[in-house]
Design an enzyme around this catalytic site. Sequence first.
Site, PDB file in Angstrom:
ATOM      1  N   ASP A  47       0.863  -1.176   0.000  1.00 15.98           N
ATOM      2  CA  ASP A  47       0.000   0.000   0.000  1.00 15.98           C
ATOM      3  C   ASP A  47       0.899   1.226   0.000  1.00 15.98           C
ATOM      4  OD1 ASP A  47      -2.245  -1.551   0.034  1.00 15.98           O
ATOM      5  OD2 ASP A  47      -2.607  -1.371   2.177  1.00 15.98           O
ATOM      6  N   GLU A  49     -13.631  -4.710  -2.109  1.00 12.36           N
ATOM      7  CA  GLU A  49     -13.334  -4.447  -0.693  1.00 12.36           C
ATOM      8  C   GLU A  49     -14.630  -4.593   0.079  1.00 12.36           C
ATOM      9  OE1 GLU A  49     -11.679  -0.534  -0.931  1.00 12.36           O
ATOM     10  OE2 GLU A  49      -9.733  -1.270  -1.613  1.00 12.36           O
TER      11      GLU A  49
END
Length: 287
Positions: A13, A132
Amino acid sequence: NNLRYIRIIPRLDIKGPNLVKGIHLEGLRVLGKPEDFARFYYEQGADELIYQDTVASLYQRNNLTEIVTRTAKNIFIPLTVGGGIRSLEDINKVLRAGADKVSINTTAIGNPDFINQASRTFGSSTIVAAVEAIRQPDHSYLAFTDNGREYSGVEVLSWVKEVAERGAGEILLTSIDREGTGNGYDLDMIQMVSSAVTIPVIAHGGAANVSHITDAINLAGADAVAIASMLHYAAFNCNGTLLGRFEDEGNIEFLKKNRSFKMFGTENLTEVKSRLAEQKIPVRMLN
């Protein structure tokens, strides 16, 4: 060769120039330079890598092209890049910079036909649908966008079937509930999705040890696993050298104070793959 290798995919990330890590996709802490970690994982036998721009949707842009270019010079495994991909031109730009695949979520939910256009233009093997999910009290799952920040109202089971029909080549399935916690993957959700679609499902969110990974594969049917905290913190636990390179990167007090992340152990990627191979899980080992 019909052997279906299970892919082990570090997920990085990224915020600005830095590799970051949060919990439930929030509270991001700076860990270092993504390209250093990418090289480190490549040398340890990662099958692929995922780069996710964590704030791209907030700022309406994807700023990973320079990092992708630097990374692609040194690693020779597939690289998937996500975050802020809103148009065919964005996809083109990221692929030109050196990515092999793109992962799309926010734009796909807002305009599902984007998946059709993208897979027609670039080939479905290039298009990863990122999903997600947050589990609801009634045990259904709802999809979120903007790195888990925005409720979409879309139900995960129907959505994964739709993205597969529209031409996505694989699904990157993140449990926001589990992400960064080290509590193990959400096996119910992985099993639900992997039995509903024929395209590969990459499980993400919750891995802290090898048994979590074997459960995702053997019990829930994941085709690949994406791992973040477990590998990043093992890199610190075993390899302080990565720490020395980015003293100028801002807030790393967290790392200096907590030099061990006991929950996540110290097994590097090579060791993780060896342990999986011992359990008869088909993984690609470095020669």
